[in-house]
Design an enzyme around this catalytic site. Structure first.
Site, PDB file in Angstrom:
ATOM      1  CD  GLU A 170      -7.280   4.342   1.791  1.00 22.56           C
ATOM      2  OE1 GLU A 170      -6.755   3.648   0.907  1.00 22.56           O
ATOM      3  OE2 GLU A 170      -6.936   4.307   2.992  1.00 22.56           O
ATOM      4  CD  GLU A 276      -4.306   5.909  -1.369  1.00 24.97           C
ATOM      5  OE1 GLU A 276      -3.910   4.890  -0.751  1.00 24.97           O
ATOM      6  OE2 GLU A 276      -4.816   6.888  -0.798  1.00 24.97           O
TER       7      GLU A 276
END
Length: 344
Positions: A170, A276
């Site tokens: 991320e 995710e």
């Protein structure tokens, strides 16, 4: 003769109609998903949960290894994170290898997720490992390369080759702050990504390198990051994204995510993957609707470049570590949300 011809035609029509409606006539159905579509989960907490005494069960209530439960739910891929030197040992290289061996032995593909930190790396924090704390950008590039090669080699020594490898987790504003913060120095961030890319390929040329950003619906964020990486010479194979909608906005965010995925394919010519996903465990029916939709949307990405969807830590139950977006119920069994991965 006319009467005979008419009767003959009527019999032919009736025969054709009857054969079409015959329930015993086998029907050929095209598969909904590409044959190699990734359906998976990040279960990096599993060894720590097992050490704490937690157990997992199938829907019939039979205790099973978590990996078997996931496989029976249609999953084919396991994602595992690795930290550089975590103080409690979980998700270090040895723990990663132990979980990867289990995944490989069960026939799963593996997505390896480098955080390049001793702890969580995400949009709000990209903390350098303690051992790298005083390093400048040149030394950090060397450390990224060395750590990546070491972990990949540890897996290779056990006969494990990850199909996909994330270089960073991320990384909305880069990684290894402050040197690698993208908003301050995109070139540094690109160089760090390139160090990871080169290291992965040095051990396994077949492994695809993923650059992973959260908020998969945010096209402007993705364009900023990947334009910056491209313009500064970084290489990658797959654009990864996270998507954590609520029960009320999932349909809107899924549609925006599909627009973004198609734009990424058109703009950079790369594959995309939803690395995710998650939603409140207390609303499994809505979560299943969300998953059904994002799986089919990812599968529909142009040029067959939508690789797949992975749930983040679905095995969490009873608010393990305070996490409430799992997909298992309070008795340790998968909820109906997990049935979304049974689609073929």
């Amino acid at each position: 003769m006319k009467v005979l011809k008419v009767l003959s035609c009527m019999l032919l029509i009736c025969s054709t109609a009857c054969s079409k409606s015959d329930p015993d006539t086998p029907k050929k159905e095209d598969p909904k998903l590409h044959s190699n579509f990734v359906k998976g989960a990040d279960v990096s907490w599993v060894t720590e949960m097992e050490a704490a005494g937690l157990k997992f069960y199938n829907n019939a209530g039979t205790q099973q290894d978590l990996f078997q439960v996931l496989k029976d739910k249609g999953m084919n891929t396991i994602r595992l994170r690795v930290w550089v030197n975590p103080t409690d040992g979980w998700c270090n290289t040895d723990d990663l290898v132990a979980k990867a061996i289990r995944a490989k032995n069960m026939g799963f593909g593996i997505l390896l997720d480098f955080h390049y930190s001793d702890w969580w790396a995400d949009p709000g924090k990209q903390t350098k490992p303690a051992a790298w704390a005083s390093q400048d950008i040149a030394a950090l590039k060397t450390s990224v390369y060395g750590h990546t090669v070491a972990v990949m080699t540890a897996l290779k020594n056990k006969g494990i080759t990850p199909q996909w490898v994330q270089v960073g987790n991320e990384t909305n504003d880069g990684m290894l702050w402050e040197e690698g913060r993208a908003s301050k120095n995109m070139k540094n961030f690109a160089d760090l990504i390139q160090s990871g890319y080169t290291a992965v390929k040095a051990v396994s040329s077949s492994s695809k390198v993923v650059v992973h950003i959260s908020n998969g619906y945010d096209n402007s964020l993705f364009r900023w990051i990947f334009d910056g990486l491209k313009n500064n010479g970084a290489q990658w194979d797959v654009i990864g994204m996270s998507l954590y909608p609520t029960a009320t906005n999932w349909s809107t965010l899924n549609s925006q995510c599909l627009i973004n995925m198609n734009d990424m394919v058109a703009r950079y010519g790369k594959e995309v993957m939803v690395c995710e996903v998650g939603m409140e465990a207390t609303d499994p029916a809505t979560c299943k609707a969300f998953l059904d939709d994002i799986i089919l949307k990812t599968n529909s990405v142009s040029n067959g470049k939508g690789l797949g969807v992975l749930y983040w830590e679905p095995e969490c139950y009873n608010s393990w570590k305070g996490y409430k977006l799992g997909a298992f119920d309070t008795s340790g069994k998968p909820t109906v949300a997990m049935d979304a991965f049974l689609v073929k």
